[in-house]
Design a protein around this motif. Structure first.
Motif, short mmCIF file in Angstrom:
data_model
loop_
_atom_site.label_atom_id
_atom_site.label_comp_id
_atom_site.label_asym_id
_atom_site.label_seq_id
_atom_site.Cartn_x
_atom_site.Cartn_y
_atom_site.Cartn_z
N LYS A 87 0.85 -1.28 0.01
CA LYS A 87 -0.15 0.08 0.18
C LYS A 87 0.96 1.12 0.03
N PRO A 88 0.34 2.20 -0.54
CA PRO A 88 1.19 3.47 -0.45
C PRO A 88 1.74 3.92 1.04
N GLU A 89 1.00 3.42 1.89
CA GLU A 89 1.45 3.93 3.31
C GLU A 89 2.58 2.95 3.72
N VAL A 119 11.60 1.65 -0.10
CA VAL A 119 10.32 0.93 -0.68
C VAL A 119 9.33 2.09 -1.05
N THR A 120 9.13 2.34 -2.21
CA THR A 120 8.14 3.47 -2.77
C THR A 120 6.82 2.75 -3.15
N VAL A 121 5.85 2.88 -2.74
CA VAL A 121 4.71 2.22 -3.34
C VAL A 121 3.51 3.35 -4.09
N SER A 122 3.28 3.28 -5.15
CA SER A 122 2.39 4.18 -5.98
C SER A 122 1.37 3.68 -6.06
N SER A 123 0.47 4.62 -6.17
CA SER A 123 -1.22 4.15 -6.06
C SER A 123 -1.69 3.99 -7.43
#
Length: 123
Positions: A87-89, A119-123
């Motif tokens: 998740k983005p969070e 770690v980068t999570v894009s939506s």
């Protein structure tokens, strides 16, 4: 003593990642490895801790167990953190730390720590 994290990157929401913590310079069998993460603008928080002697895992919060898995390969002196359904969070620098046991979730209290992997999570 060295702890080197790898496996981070830019991923999409819902993806999975396996982070690695390669250790050297100490006996992993007599140690514990914890995973922490530091999200932008937030204090570091503990995720899990695994015993090098028997692989027992302690979670800082039971709620993360569904998406996070911690494992150890003593032969490779490496500890893993697998995260599913990202998740983005979950965006944060993830790092591992080593000490004699899983005694505290206070990040600064751990004897050794790595530099972390982003770690980068894009939506």
């Amino acid at each position: 003593v060295q702890l080197v994290e790898s496996g981070g990157g830019l991923v999409q929401s819902g993806d999975s990642l396996r982070l690695s913590c390669a250790t050297s310079g100490f006996n992993l069998d007599d140690s514990a490895i914890a995973w922490f993460r530091r999200a932008p603008g937030k204090e570091p928080e503990g995720i899990s801790c695994i015993s090098g002697s028997d692989g027992a895992v302690t979670w800082r919060e039971e709620s993360v167990k569904g998406r996070f898995t911690t494992s150890i390969d003593n032969a490779k002196n490496t500890v893993y953190l697998e995260i599913t359904s990202l998740k983005p969070e979950d965006t944060a620098v993830y790092y591992c730390a080593a000490d004699v046991g899983c005694y505290t979730w206070i990040p600064g209290a751990w004897e050794y720590r790595g530099q972390g992997t982003q770690v980068t999570v894009s939506s």
